[in-house]
Every structure is written in C-alpha cells, then in structure tokens.
Design a protein around this motif. Structure first.
Motif, PDB file in Angstrom:
ATOM      1  N   ARG A  63     -14.012   2.509  67.502  1.00 26.48           N
ATOM      2  CA  ARG A  63     -12.567   2.688  67.469  1.00 26.48           C
ATOM      3  C   ARG A  63     -12.210   4.166  67.301  1.00 26.48           C
ATOM      4  O   ARG A  63     -11.293   4.673  67.958  1.00 26.48           O
ATOM      5  CB  ARG A  63     -11.987   1.856  66.325  1.00 26.48           C
ATOM      6  CG  ARG A  63     -10.468   1.862  66.234  1.00 26.48           C
ATOM      7  CD  ARG A  63     -10.003   0.805  65.251  1.00 26.48           C
ATOM      8  NE  ARG A  63      -8.572   0.890  65.047  1.00 26.48           N
ATOM      9  CZ  ARG A  63      -7.989   1.662  64.155  1.00 26.48           C
ATOM     10  NH1 ARG A  63      -8.741   2.429  63.374  1.00 26.48           N
ATOM     11  NH2 ARG A  63      -6.673   1.679  64.017  1.00 26.48           N
ATOM     12  N   SER A  64     -12.922   4.859  66.419  1.00 24.36           N
ATOM     13  CA  SER A  64     -12.666   6.287  66.206  1.00 24.36           C
ATOM     14  C   SER A  64     -12.963   7.092  67.460  1.00 24.36           C
ATOM     15  O   SER A  64     -12.218   8.015  67.819  1.00 24.36           O
ATOM     16  CB  SER A  64     -13.511   6.809  65.041  1.00 24.36           C
ATOM     17  OG  SER A  64     -13.147   6.188  63.839  1.00 24.36           O
ATOM     18  N   ARG A  65     -14.077   6.757  68.139  1.00 23.46           N
ATOM     19  CA  ARG A  65     -14.422   7.478  69.368  1.00 23.46           C
ATOM     20  C   ARG A  65     -13.357   7.270  70.441  1.00 23.46           C
ATOM     21  O   ARG A  65     -13.011   8.189  71.179  1.00 23.46           O
ATOM     22  CB  ARG A  65     -15.794   7.036  69.864  1.00 23.46           C
ATOM     23  CG  ARG A  65     -16.948   7.515  68.990  1.00 23.46           C
ATOM     24  CD  ARG A  65     -18.277   7.309  69.675  1.00 23.46           C
ATOM     25  NE  ARG A  65     -18.592   5.898  69.882  1.00 23.46           N
ATOM     26  CZ  ARG A  65     -19.211   5.137  68.986  1.00 23.46           C
ATOM     27  NH1 ARG A  65     -19.589   5.664  67.821  1.00 23.46           N
ATOM     28  NH2 ARG A  65     -19.479   3.876  69.234  1.00 23.46           N
ATOM     29  N   ARG A  66     -12.840   6.041  70.505  1.00 20.08           N
ATOM     30  CA  ARG A  66     -11.782   5.752  71.489  1.00 20.08           C
ATOM     31  C   ARG A  66     -10.539   6.575  71.186  1.00 20.08           C
ATOM     32  O   ARG A  66      -9.918   7.138  72.094  1.00 20.08           O
ATOM     33  CB  ARG A  66     -11.461   4.258  71.486  1.00 20.08           C
ATOM     34  CG  ARG A  66     -10.491   3.851  72.593  1.00 20.08           C
ATOM     35  CD  ARG A  66     -10.396   2.347  72.733  1.00 20.08           C
ATOM     36  NE  ARG A  66      -9.729   1.704  71.617  1.00 20.08           N
ATOM     37  CZ  ARG A  66     -10.340   0.998  70.677  1.00 20.08           C
ATOM     38  NH1 ARG A  66     -11.660   0.849  70.686  1.00 20.08           N
ATOM     39  NH2 ARG A  66      -9.658   0.435  69.692  1.00 20.08           N
ATOM     40  N   MET A  67     -10.179   6.668  69.903  1.00 19.50           N
ATOM     41  CA  MET A  67      -9.006   7.457  69.525  1.00 19.50           C
ATOM     42  C   MET A  67      -9.225   8.937  69.841  1.00 19.50           C
ATOM     43  O   MET A  67      -8.359   9.589  70.445  1.00 19.50           O
ATOM     44  CB  MET A  67      -8.708   7.279  68.040  1.00 19.50           C
ATOM     45  CG  MET A  67      -7.518   8.113  67.547  1.00 19.50           C
ATOM     46  SD  MET A  67      -7.230   7.981  65.768  1.00 19.50           S
ATOM     47  CE  MET A  67      -8.629   8.920  65.132  1.00 19.50           C
ATOM     48  N   CYS A  68     -10.380   9.460  69.450  1.00 16.30           N
ATOM     49  CA  CYS A  68     -10.646  10.890  69.644  1.00 16.30           C
ATOM     50  C   CYS A  68     -10.638  11.266  71.121  1.00 16.30           C
ATOM     51  O   CYS A  68     -10.225  12.381  71.478  1.00 16.30           O
ATOM     52  CB  CYS A  68     -11.978  11.264  69.007  1.00 16.30           C
ATOM     53  SG  CYS A  68     -11.958  11.231  67.198  1.00 16.30           S
ATOM     54  N   SER A  69     -11.088  10.361  71.980  1.00 18.61           N
ATOM     55  CA  SER A  69     -11.129  10.663  73.408  1.00 18.61           C
ATOM     56  C   SER A  69      -9.732  10.767  74.010  1.00 18.61           C
ATOM     57  O   SER A  69      -9.558  11.315  75.100  1.00 18.61           O
ATOM     58  CB  SER A  69     -11.926   9.583  74.144  1.00 18.61           C
ATOM     59  OG  SER A  69     -11.210   8.348  74.173  1.00 18.61           O
ATOM     60  N   GLN A  70      -8.728  10.255  73.295  1.00 18.88           N
ATOM     61  CA  GLN A  70      -7.366  10.251  73.823  1.00 18.88           C
ATOM     62  C   GLN A  70      -6.510  11.382  73.265  1.00 18.88           C
ATOM     63  O   GLN A  70      -5.368  11.555  73.676  1.00 18.88           O
ATOM     64  CB  GLN A  70      -6.703   8.904  73.511  1.00 18.88           C
ATOM     65  CG  GLN A  70      -7.382   7.706  74.140  1.00 18.88           C
ATOM     66  CD  GLN A  70      -6.721   6.393  73.750  1.00 18.88           C
ATOM     67  OE1 GLN A  70      -5.504   6.311  73.585  1.00 18.88           O
ATOM     68  NE2 GLN A  70      -7.524   5.347  73.583  1.00 18.88           N
TER      69      GLN A  70
END
Length: 278
Positions: free
Chosen positions: A57-64
């Motif tokens: 979830r954190s990686r998905r947020m950071c990528s955006q």
C-alpha cells in the motif's frame, strides 16, 4: 508500481524542513493522497520511501506522489491537532485512521424503574459539546459500545440483567454459572451493585471540562509560538498570537472529537503552558 527514483525523491524532499508540522502528498492530478505529521518533516517523509518501512500500500502511494506541501507548527501538539483536523476535513485517499465519524456513542447511567442504575446507550448531539460530561466511554459504533459494556460487566462480576444485557425474571444465567454476584436474586443488594457498577466504569468516564472558560495552550518552537484555542475539548483554532474574545465569536464548525479529546488529555497531563481566557 515502484517508488520514485532517488533523483525524484531528492527533488520532492529538498525543501522540506527538519522541524515539526504536517505534510501533504498530492498525486499527478493534484488529488490529495495523504496527510501526515512529524516533529521532523523531512525525516518522516523520507521514511515513507524507505524499503524497510514499505508495504504494498505504501509503495502504491509513493508511486503516485507528484508534489509535497508542508505546514510548520511550533511543536508536536500543533502538528497532531492540525493533522487530525485536516484528515477529517479533506479525507485523503490513503489515510485510513482518524476519519470523521458522524456519530459517536457512549453509555450513560439511568435510574431503572425497579430502582437500580442501568447503562443506556446514548448518541450525543455533536452541536452541543457539553454532552459528554456524565458519560462513560467513547465508541464509533453501537456494536463497539455493546462489546465494551459486556466486557466491563464480565470482569466486574456485575449482573447482565441489571445492566440491561439480559431480559427475564429470577436469577440471571451468569448467576447460575457463578459469574454474577447475585443482585438479580437477592444475594447482593442493589445499592452494592450500583456502587460496584460505578467503580467498574470510573476509569472510562469522560472527563468533564475542568476550566471556567476557553483554554489557551501556548507552544514554543525554535522561532515561533502557536496559541491553541480549546473549549469543551474542541480544538477551535491555532493562531500565531494570543487569541482575543473576537476569535471565540468566529463561526467555527468544530465539534467534540474523540481523537482531539485524547490528544488534549495526553498533553494536559504533562506540564504544558496554558491559561484560561476570562
């Protein structure tokens, strides 16, 4: 999806301060992704991109993340209050906790027709902040409130029937199993049961507003001061100057909030500078 490369991360975090405050992550369409707080904004933001602190979830947020905004505060209390308010006001996509709950629930004690005290679920009026002064526990749903009452009754060997958890006549089921002291069948007096009920709930009582008027908490930072205006456990506003009577008259949508109540209780239990407006 992958997190931003180191060059992009450096660009995103280059201007972030190493001081207390909140930060906001925005996406490529300028949508608000996340609001966080820290006593060191730059360090905390960088930790979001660290592999050891990362999950899917954190990686998905950071990528955006396309840009980052920040707002400094004098200290930790200001950061907590501001973060709490902004999350509830703006509902960021990736903030799961501290969402606004439209209705809190609590327990009040009422005199039953048979003479004993009986807990009743109560849904306070959010527009009148003094509602909580004689209530026990704060819950985000009736189910959460019921589970807590059942736990209190079980741990204190109270009578489920006198506490409104069972119907019927004669000894309650818990009494037959030895878990109830017997107020339902005369082995314990109603007066003693009432006292034990009050004792069991004592630690969960919502603390009454102990001040004669609105409270101003002063918080000092490296080069700034914040003045937090609080009334009936509601965070009304934070100002860079001492508040005046006029600041109380401003139309403010603040209402009693579980998270701000807990934040304020924690800080007021410490030796933080404050005074009552007169």
């Amino acid at each position: 999806m992958t997190a931003p490369k180191s060059s992009v991360l450096t660009t995103l975090t280059a201007d972030l301060p190493t001081e207390p405050g909140i930060y906001r992550f925005f996406g490529h369409r300028d949508e608000l992704l996340y609001i966080g707080k820290s006593v060191n904004i730059r360090q905390r933001v960088k930790s979001h991109f660290s592999a050891r602190h990362s999950n899917a979830r954190s990686r998905r947020m950071c990528s955006q993340i396309a840009r980052i905004e920040y707002q400094r505060t004098a200290g930790e209390l200001g950061a907590l209050l501001l973060e709490n308010r902004e999350i509830k006001q703006h509902q960021p996509i990736f903030n799961r906790r501290q969402r606004r709950y439209r209705q809190l629930h609590t327990w009040v004690l009422q005199q039953h027709a048979e003479g004993h005290l009986c807990p009743q679920i109560y849904r306070p009026d959010q527009q009148h902040p003094q509602w909580h002064q004689h209530c026990y526990g704060l819950f985000r749903s009736p189910r959460q409130a019921l589970l807590s009452l059942q736990k209190w009754v079980r741990e204190a060997h109270l009578c489920p029937r006198l506490c409104g958890l069972e119907a019927g006549q004669g000894p309650c089921f818990s009494s037959q199993l030895g878990y109830c002291a017997g107020a339902c069948c005369g082995r314990e007096s109603v007066t003693d049961h009432d006292q034990r009920l009050l004792c069991a709930l004592r630690d969960y009582r919502i603390r009454a507003w102990p001040y004669a008027g609105p409270l101003v908490i002063t918080e000092h930072g490296n080069d700034r001061q914040d003045f937090h205006l609080i009334n009936q456990w509601c965070h009304l506003t934070t100002l860079p100057r001492p508040p005046s009577e006029a600041d109380l008259q401003v139309d403010n949508p603040a209402s009693f909030d579980l998270d701000s109540y807990r934040i304020l209780m924690h800080f007021l239990s410490r030796d933080i500078a404050h005074y009552v407006m007169t």
